[in-house]
Design a protein around this motif. Structure first.
Motif, mmCIF file in Angstrom:
data_model
loop_
_atom_site.group_PDB
_atom_site.id
_atom_site.type_symbol
_atom_site.label_atom_id
_atom_site.label_comp_id
_atom_site.label_asym_id
_atom_site.label_seq_id
_atom_site.Cartn_x
_atom_site.Cartn_y
_atom_site.Cartn_z
ATOM 1 N N VAL A 1 0.822 -1.205 0.000
ATOM 2 C CA VAL A 1 0.000 0.000 0.000
ATOM 3 C C VAL A 1 0.856 1.254 0.000
ATOM 4 O O VAL A 1 0.513 2.253 -0.642
ATOM 5 C CB VAL A 1 -0.974 -0.016 1.202
ATOM 6 C CG1 VAL A 1 -1.661 1.328 1.358
ATOM 7 C CG2 VAL A 1 -2.008 -1.120 1.022
ATOM 8 N N ARG A 2 2.003 1.231 0.660
ATOM 9 C CA ARG A 2 2.841 2.431 0.739
ATOM 10 C C ARG A 2 3.383 2.832 -0.634
ATOM 11 O O ARG A 2 3.835 3.956 -0.818
ATOM 12 C CB ARG A 2 3.982 2.246 1.726
ATOM 13 C CG ARG A 2 5.031 1.253 1.355
ATOM 14 C CD ARG A 2 6.208 1.324 2.333
ATOM 15 N NE ARG A 2 5.824 1.038 3.715
ATOM 16 C CZ ARG A 2 5.664 1.970 4.651
ATOM 17 N NH1 ARG A 2 5.822 3.248 4.369
ATOM 18 N NH2 ARG A 2 5.333 1.622 5.889
ATOM 19 N N ASP A 3 3.309 1.922 -1.614
ATOM 20 C CA ASP A 3 3.791 2.229 -2.956
ATOM 21 C C ASP A 3 2.699 2.799 -3.859
ATOM 22 O O ASP A 3 2.962 3.104 -5.031
ATOM 23 C CB ASP A 3 4.382 0.973 -3.605
ATOM 24 C CG ASP A 3 5.631 0.484 -2.880
ATOM 25 O OD1 ASP A 3 6.356 1.337 -2.324
ATOM 26 O OD2 ASP A 3 5.865 -0.735 -2.852
ATOM 27 N N LEU A 4 1.485 2.917 -3.333
ATOM 28 C CA LEU A 4 0.385 3.472 -4.114
ATOM 29 C C LEU A 4 0.387 4.995 -4.033
ATOM 30 O O LEU A 4 0.888 5.586 -3.082
ATOM 31 C CB LEU A 4 -0.959 2.954 -3.596
ATOM 32 C CG LEU A 4 -1.189 1.447 -3.573
ATOM 33 C CD1 LEU A 4 -2.589 1.154 -3.036
ATOM 34 C CD2 LEU A 4 -1.009 0.825 -4.945
ATOM 35 N N SER A 5 -0.219 5.625 -5.030
ATOM 36 C CA SER A 5 -0.443 7.075 -4.958
ATOM 37 C C SER A 5 -1.591 7.357 -4.004
ATOM 38 O O SER A 5 -2.337 6.447 -3.594
ATOM 39 C CB SER A 5 -0.783 7.613 -6.344
ATOM 40 O OG SER A 5 -2.058 7.128 -6.762
ATOM 41 N N GLY A 6 -1.771 8.639 -3.656
ATOM 42 C CA GLY A 6 -2.875 9.005 -2.772
ATOM 43 C C GLY A 6 -4.226 8.633 -3.355
ATOM 44 O O GLY A 6 -5.115 8.144 -2.646
ATOM 45 N N GLY A 7 -4.387 8.851 -4.652
ATOM 46 C CA GLY A 7 -5.652 8.506 -5.297
ATOM 47 C C GLY A 7 -5.899 7.009 -5.304
ATOM 48 O O GLY A 7 -7.030 6.551 -5.102
ATOM 49 N N GLN A 8 -4.842 6.223 -5.524
ATOM 50 C CA GLN A 8 -4.997 4.771 -5.506
ATOM 51 C C GLN A 8 -5.342 4.262 -4.112
ATOM 52 O O GLN A 8 -6.124 3.326 -3.960
ATOM 53 C CB GLN A 8 -3.712 4.117 -6.014
ATOM 54 C CG GLN A 8 -3.497 4.288 -7.509
ATOM 55 C CD GLN A 8 -2.120 3.837 -7.954
ATOM 56 O OE1 GLN A 8 -1.143 3.920 -7.201
ATOM 57 N NE2 GLN A 8 -2.013 3.363 -9.185
ATOM 58 N N VAL A 48 -6.150 17.515 -8.751
ATOM 59 C CA VAL A 48 -7.379 17.640 -9.541
ATOM 60 C C VAL A 48 -7.689 16.365 -10.310
ATOM 61 O O VAL A 48 -8.831 15.898 -10.337
ATOM 62 C CB VAL A 48 -7.268 18.841 -10.506
ATOM 63 C CG1 VAL A 48 -8.450 18.871 -11.452
ATOM 64 C CG2 VAL A 48 -7.181 20.147 -9.723
ATOM 65 N N LYS A 49 -6.665 15.760 -10.920
ATOM 66 C CA LYS A 49 -6.895 14.547 -11.702
ATOM 67 C C LYS A 49 -7.333 13.389 -10.816
ATOM 68 O O LYS A 49 -8.264 12.644 -11.158
ATOM 69 C CB LYS A 49 -5.626 14.161 -12.468
ATOM 70 C CG LYS A 49 -5.811 12.939 -13.362
ATOM 71 C CD LYS A 49 -4.530 12.574 -14.086
ATOM 72 C CE LYS A 49 -4.750 11.378 -15.009
ATOM 73 N NZ LYS A 49 -5.278 10.202 -14.302
ATOM 74 N N ALA A 50 -6.675 13.224 -9.667
ATOM 75 C CA ALA A 50 -7.040 12.138 -8.760
ATOM 76 C C ALA A 50 -8.446 12.335 -8.205
ATOM 77 O O ALA A 50 -9.202 11.363 -8.059
ATOM 78 C CB ALA A 50 -6.030 12.043 -7.619
ATOM 79 N N ARG A 51 -8.811 13.586 -7.914
ATOM 80 C CA ARG A 51 -10.174 13.874 -7.431
ATOM 81 C C ARG A 51 -11.203 13.476 -8.480
ATOM 82 O O ARG A 51 -12.204 12.815 -8.169
ATOM 83 C CB ARG A 51 -10.326 15.364 -7.113
ATOM 84 C CG ARG A 51 -9.671 15.810 -5.820
ATOM 85 C CD ARG A 51 -9.769 17.323 -5.667
ATOM 86 N NE ARG A 51 -11.121 17.796 -5.862
ATOM 87 C CZ ARG A 51 -11.455 18.998 -6.316
ATOM 88 N NH1 ARG A 51 -10.510 19.856 -6.653
ATOM 89 N NH2 ARG A 51 -12.708 19.341 -6.441
ATOM 90 N N ALA A 52 -10.965 13.865 -9.729
ATOM 91 C CA ALA A 52 -11.896 13.540 -10.808
ATOM 92 C C ALA A 52 -11.991 12.031 -11.001
ATOM 93 O O ALA A 52 -13.070 11.488 -11.274
ATOM 94 C CB ALA A 52 -11.457 14.228 -12.095
#
Length: 258
Positions: free
Chosen positions: A143-150, A178-182
């Motif tokens: 999990v620590r290797d994921l982005s915030g959005g992931q 913005v992209k992760a929110r969308a």
């Protein structure tokens, strides 16, 4: 869904909040809050920080006891039948609660075990929700290797493991770009459209709401408006969510924190 469940889904709100009030000592956090979340709908709960959104979520999920009013989930009163009601609901809270040192799949299997889901069934459900939320290729990643959005998408997948009919998300896009929110919004709206899941989406961000949404405006612990977003705008005599919110609350745009 079988045919016998369809009349209930058509007639009974996914979530019913009726006359709910809550105080912390002498401070009133919620005052006679009432609204419904229709089945298979995306309902946005819009309010500034401190409006009472998190308090309301804590009451719905029974982290706090109800002081006044009633809360029902598909007709099950959470005070009288809490187990049955809570099984129908999945929750994504604002603070992240994932184990960063476990893999994506291990996080899901651990959560499934807490729900009493057998290991074989848990693996099948994990594969299903990861595919649904677009993370099937990251099952073995820590999990620590994921982005915030992931990470947020993983929390949504985890909340769907026990196949709830109602999904609550409290400020699910805080701290994301913005992209992760969308991306998160797109996934959640797709769950509503494709799976018929009911969603209550708490946010302080005007641009996360569209005219097709149901909208509840919460300000200083009180509901100022609720209904289809387009109708709320029309009643407020506004052309966008920002303007409608300002008119309903009496705030000026310069009074809001950036």
């Amino acid at each position: 869904m079988n045919d016998s469940a369809q009349p209930e889904a058509a007639a009974t709100p996914a979530l019913s909040i009726s006359g709910v009030s809550h105080s912390y000592g002498t401070r009133r956090a919620l005052a006679d809050v009432s609204f419904d979340v229709p089945p298979a709908s995306f309902t946005a709960l819009l309010g500034l920080n401190g409006a009472g959104k998190s308090t309301l979520f804590s009451l719905i999920t029974r982290l706090f006891g109800i002081q006044a009013g009633h809360i029902g989930i598909f007709g099950r009163d959470i005070g009288q039948a809490p187990g049955e009601a809570l099984r129908l609901m999945g929750v994504v809270f604002q603070p992240r609660t994932l184990d960063l040192d476990l893999s994506v799949a291990q996080n899901l299997l651990y959560h499934a075990a807490l729900h009493g889901i057998g290991r074989r069934d848990a693996r099948a459900r994990s594969d299903e929700v990861l595919a649904r939320i677009g993370l099937a290729d990251r099952a073995g990643s820590k999990v620590r290797d994921l982005s915030g959005g992931q990470m947020r998408r993983l929390e949504i997948a985890r909340a769907l493991l026990h196949r709830p009919r109602l999904l609550l998300l409290d400020e699910a896009t805080v701290g994301l770009d913005v992209k992760a929110r969308a991306d998160i919004l797109g996934h959640v709206r797709q769950l509503v459209a494709a799976q018929g899941i009911s969603v209550l989406w708490a946010t302080h961000l005007f641009d996360e709401i569209i005219s097709d949404d149901n909208l509840v405006v919460l300000h200083q612990g009180r509901v100022l408006a609720c209904g289809a977003a387009a109708e709320v705008l029309a009643r407020a005599g506004a052309h966008d969510i920002n303007s409608a919110f300002m008119r309903l609350t009496g705030l000026q745009s310069g009074s809001l924190a950036p």
